[in-house]
Design an enzyme around this catalytic site. Structure first.
Site, PDB file in Angstrom:
ATOM      1  N   THR A 286      78.313 -53.036 -45.067  1.00 40.30           N
ATOM      2  CA  THR A 286      79.709 -53.475 -45.126  1.00 40.30           C
ATOM      3  C   THR A 286      79.763 -54.948 -45.483  1.00 40.30           C
ATOM      4  O   THR A 286      78.772 -55.674 -45.392  1.00 40.30           O
ATOM      5  CB  THR A 286      80.425 -53.285 -43.782  1.00 40.30           C
ATOM      6  OG1 THR A 286      79.974 -54.282 -42.852  1.00 40.30           O
ATOM      7  CG2 THR A 286      80.190 -51.915 -43.207  1.00 40.30           C
ATOM      8  N   ASP A 287      80.922 -55.409 -45.853  1.00 40.72           N
ATOM      9  CA  ASP A 287      81.163 -56.846 -45.899  1.00 40.72           C
ATOM     10  C   ASP A 287      81.457 -57.316 -44.476  1.00 40.72           C
ATOM     11  O   ASP A 287      81.541 -56.515 -43.535  1.00 40.72           O
ATOM     12  CB  ASP A 287      82.321 -57.169 -46.847  1.00 40.72           C
ATOM     13  CG  ASP A 287      82.222 -58.571 -47.445  1.00 40.72           C
ATOM     14  OD1 ASP A 287      81.595 -59.448 -46.815  1.00 40.72           O
ATOM     15  OD2 ASP A 287      82.770 -58.793 -48.537  1.00 40.72           O
ATOM     16  N   TYR A 288      81.617 -58.603 -44.313  1.00 45.17           N
ATOM     17  CA  TYR A 288      81.757 -59.245 -43.003  1.00 45.17           C
ATOM     18  C   TYR A 288      82.935 -58.624 -42.237  1.00 45.17           C
ATOM     19  O   TYR A 288      84.082 -58.722 -42.667  1.00 45.17           O
ATOM     20  CB  TYR A 288      81.983 -60.739 -43.223  1.00 45.17           C
ATOM     21  CG  TYR A 288      81.730 -61.627 -42.047  1.00 45.17           C
ATOM     22  CD1 TYR A 288      80.567 -62.393 -41.963  1.00 45.17           C
ATOM     23  CD2 TYR A 288      82.656 -61.751 -41.025  1.00 45.17           C
ATOM     24  CE1 TYR A 288      80.334 -63.244 -40.892  1.00 45.17           C
ATOM     25  CE2 TYR A 288      82.439 -62.586 -39.949  1.00 45.17           C
ATOM     26  CZ  TYR A 288      81.278 -63.336 -39.878  1.00 45.17           C
ATOM     27  OH  TYR A 288      81.059 -64.177 -38.817  1.00 45.17           O
TER      28      TYR A 288
END
Length: 761
Positions: A286-288
């Protein structure tokens, strides 16, 4: 033999608090199978957890909260740690103090360099030099790996056609063909050509942001995207697919939704397209806080969105800790099958196997490499050379450029004396005290025969709060407390003493990048006032334009004699700008994205489609597709860029007028350097499908070559055209080349081409 090897693996893996060893000859599948049989459910879920380390201080690793999670097997990797000693300390906990001793993977945003920083990715794309892009990524990998990093969250290959979107600076512009070439070059530079085995100076790439992140509505970061699947496949997917085909080891899910489902929970994206159609075999991260943010999207609580992410095919949870905190309960409740957790765990372990971490968990922690392979003179020289290739000469009326090494030059502007501004956004490992300022770089290149005066001239933005937003994350440009008039008067006094004025204006580096969208994309207010006053002096003015996106520059294009777009050129930007301004390097960069005349034209891109009522000329016509108040055409088109010499194109010659599906033809032009300087021209091939079962763009880039010619030299430049360059995804998403007439266009910009036609039988 296989049974004996598996037994041996079981014995090796039984040792508690001992680094996992890999017997010679064990395949990745055998090793991971044996390791997973030893793992508890909690340890499997732990491999899916990617917290941020907060850059642990050396010596504090053992007592930190993250250390306890590592000991319990609840962490698969970390990011945001810089330094071999810190990384070794943390890795030692994983290898020597956890039950199975599974090593961690260490990531960082190595976006356009490590300590040696190259031009921002949009600038690298403007070189149209794939060897240079690969070389920049190669050096980035050497330095990052020498510092203990084995995984980068790059390349970012989101197609961006709305320059209001700040992350255009991190990407590859508006074109899928050019973007795909850049994607491949980044992956090869980071990883090499063998995605199954990594040398100690190679790191794993992570293509992002999958998918469509650059198509955010209104150019506002993180916003909704919505488009037809035909547009996805033809215009936005190709760079991601190219990275996958090049062997990229990981993929990052984007923040936005696709077809009404956030990408992080979108099984069609993460499994159907990515794995089943494209054959991706790595892992998805995932992204942050990407999982946690799906709560705000309205998909449910943390347990529900975590379950949706893992069943979609997302393998690693960055920061949210939704997997760590909820997957076991979801499994017990029957919400998700164990096979989803096993799949994700296996893919993370396989990445560590490919990186060689099971052979040697400390292979990226060599202090000798850290001391000798980072920010070296050779790396800086390469960064300077590549930066010089990235600059785009927008205008040079009256041959103001190149500058002569004599007389007095006034260097004016709020960006002229800043070090921290030079590398550009997302240069997180760069020592911002090391780059030269533009003033220093020009003086170094000019030599003692040139007197350089400096005046700030204005602040970056008149509004102090807005300027703070534009100079965040250590990129401060100290605000001058004098009045606008006092600053301007000082600049005009310097201009009065000078033979030529170099105006260092545009965006501060943090005016582009993540969460840096702008509704107006011109040079900021007080800077534009300064520029107008400098032009009014009558002195020759050279605008050195710093920017992370296409800007609206109508007044500047009409009134400023010379304009050099330098993007943000990296740690060696100042010297490279001097090289070009003084003529040691002839500019050869070409725009990878269209510069509009007005924000009202956005989105504006060269490979658009026709309407049923296209505008046939340049002037307004009623009941045609155009504007009342501005032409349809851009200020500077895709592929545009001037040189200190001139290039003439002959007519396009085709080797045949017809082609079969299993054949090819050759398109050739005669290119002549008709000027007085040696130079490099980027020769561009465009194709148009005249008639299709679906509407087709007015032109599409299908090839390019950088051609170096001496003054007066001529050369034939040829492109081979086969059916692969004619295919597209039709309405039913079949990848087809349809018989009919095709136009072939070759030239030095998308709007400056010679044309011929052929028929596909």
């Amino acid at each position: 033999m296989k049974k004996t090897l598996i037994t041996l693996l079981g014995i090796v893996l039984c040792g508690a608090a001992v680094a996992v060893e890999k017997p010679a000859g064990a395949t990745m599948e055998q090793y991971v199978d044996a390791l997973m049989r030893r793992m508890t459910l909690e340890e499997k879920i732990g491999q899916l957890n990617l917290p941020s380390a907060g850059d642990i201080t050396t010596g504090q690793a053992k007592s930190s909260d993250i250390a306890e999670k590592i000991r319990r097997g609840e962490v698969g990797g970390l990011f945001n740690i810089k330094g071999v000693e810190k990384i070794r300390d943390v890795q030692r906990i994983a290898v020597e103090e956890s039950r199975l001793g599974i090593p961690l993977i260490f990531g960082m945003d190595v976006i356009h360099g490590y300590e040696t920083t190259f031009p921002i990715p949009l600038g690298l794309t403007a070189t149209w030099d794939m060897e240079a892009v690969e070389r920049a990524a190669r050096i980035s990998a050497v330095e990052a790996s020498a510092a203990g990093i084995c995984w980068t969250f790059s390349p970012m290959v989101d197609i961006a056609r709305d320059p209001r979107w700040g992350r255009a600076s991190e990407g590859i512009g508006e074109d899928p063909f050019l973007g795909s070439a850049v994607a491949r070059s980044f992956v090869y530079g980071y990883q090499g050509r063998d995605p199954m085995h990594f040398a100690t100076d190679e790191i794993m790439g992570c293509v992002k942001h999958y998918a469509l992140y650059g198509a955010a509505e209104a150019g506002r970061d993180y916003n909704t995207t919505d488009m037809s699947r035909q547009r996805m496949y033809n215009e936005y997917f190709p760079p991601y697919k190219a990275a996958v085909e090049a062997g990229v080891g990981s993929v990052m899910a984007s923040f936005n939704e696709v077809d009404g489902i956030p990408a992080t929970a979108n099984r069609w994206l993460m499994t159907t397209v990515l794995r089943e159609q494209w054959g991706f075999e790595g892992f998805v991260v995932t992204d942050y806080t990407g999982i946690y943010e799906m709560i705000a999207h309205g998909l449910g609580d943390l347990k529900e969105v975590s379950a949706r992410a893992v069943e979609a095919g997302v393998d690693m949870d960055m920061v949210s800790e939704g997997y760590l905190g909820t997957l076991q309960q979801s499994l017990e409740e029957g919400r998700i099958p164990l096979s989803d957790i096993d799949r994700a765990c296996r893919l993370v372990l396989e990445a560590k196997f490919k990186l060689g971490l099971f052979d040697d968990p400390y292979r990226y922690c060599d202090p000798q490499r850290a001391a000798t392979q980072i920010y070296t003179p050779a790396h800086r020289a390469e960064a300077r050379r590549i930066a010089g290739e990235s600059f785009v000469l927008l205008k040079n009326e009256g041959d103001v450029l190149p500058l002569r090494r004599e007389g007095t030059i006034a260097v004016v502007g709020p960006l002229a004396a800043s070090r921290a501004n030079m590398p550009g956004t997302w240069s997180v490992a760069t020592d911002l005290t090391k780059p030269l300022t533009l003033v220093e770089g020009l003086q170094q290149v000019a030599g003692k025969g040139v007197k350089i005066l400096y005046a700030k001239g204005s602040n970056v933005i008149r509004d102090e709060e807005q300027e703070r937003y534009a100079t965040m994350f250590g990129r401060d440009i100290p605000r001058d407390g004098r009045t606008d008039k006092q600053l301007l008067d000082e600049a005009l006094a310097a201009a009065a003493e000078a033979d030529v004025v170099v105006a260092a204006l545009g965006e501060a580096s943090e005016m582009s990048g993540e969460s840096s969208s702008r509704s107006q994309i011109g040079i900021p207010d007080v800077q534009q006032e300064l520029l107008k006053a400098l032009v009014a002096t009558g002195k020759p003015v050279v605008l050195v334009l710093f920017t992370g996106r296409p800007l609206t520059l109508e007044w500047e294009a009409e009134h400023v004699p010379a304009m050099l777009n330098v993007w943000f050129g990296g740690t060696q930007a100042a010297e490279a700008i001097g090289d070009v301004l003084f003529g040691d390097v002839n500019p050869s960069g070409k725009l990878p994205a269209t510069f509009p005349r007005s924000v009202g034209q956005i989105p504006l891109f060269y490979n658009h489609k026709n309407t049923g009522r296209p505008l046939l000329g340049d002037k307004f016509e009623k009941f045609r597709s155009n504007y009342l108040d501005v032409p349809n055409t851009p200020l500077y088109p895709f592929g545009y860029g001037l040189s200190y010499t001139t290039f003439d194109y002959g007519d396009v010659r085709l080797s045949a007028s017809e082609m079969t599906a299993d054949g090819s033809i050759e398109a050739t032009v005669r290119l002549t350097n008709s000027g007085r300087r040696d130079g490099v021209e980027v020769v561009q091939l465009y194709i148009r499908d005249r008639v299709g079962s679906s509407t087709r763009p007015v032109q599409e880039l299908k090839g390019f070559q950088r051609v170096a010619l001496k003054a007066g030299e001529s050369r034939d430049v040829s492109f081979a055209i086969d059916v692969s360059l004619l295919k597209y995804y039709d309405f039913d998403l079949r990848y087809v080349a349809e018989p009919g007439e095709f136009d072939v266009m070759i030239g030095g910009a998308s709007d400056a081409v010679k044309q011929a036609s052929f028929t596909l039988k």
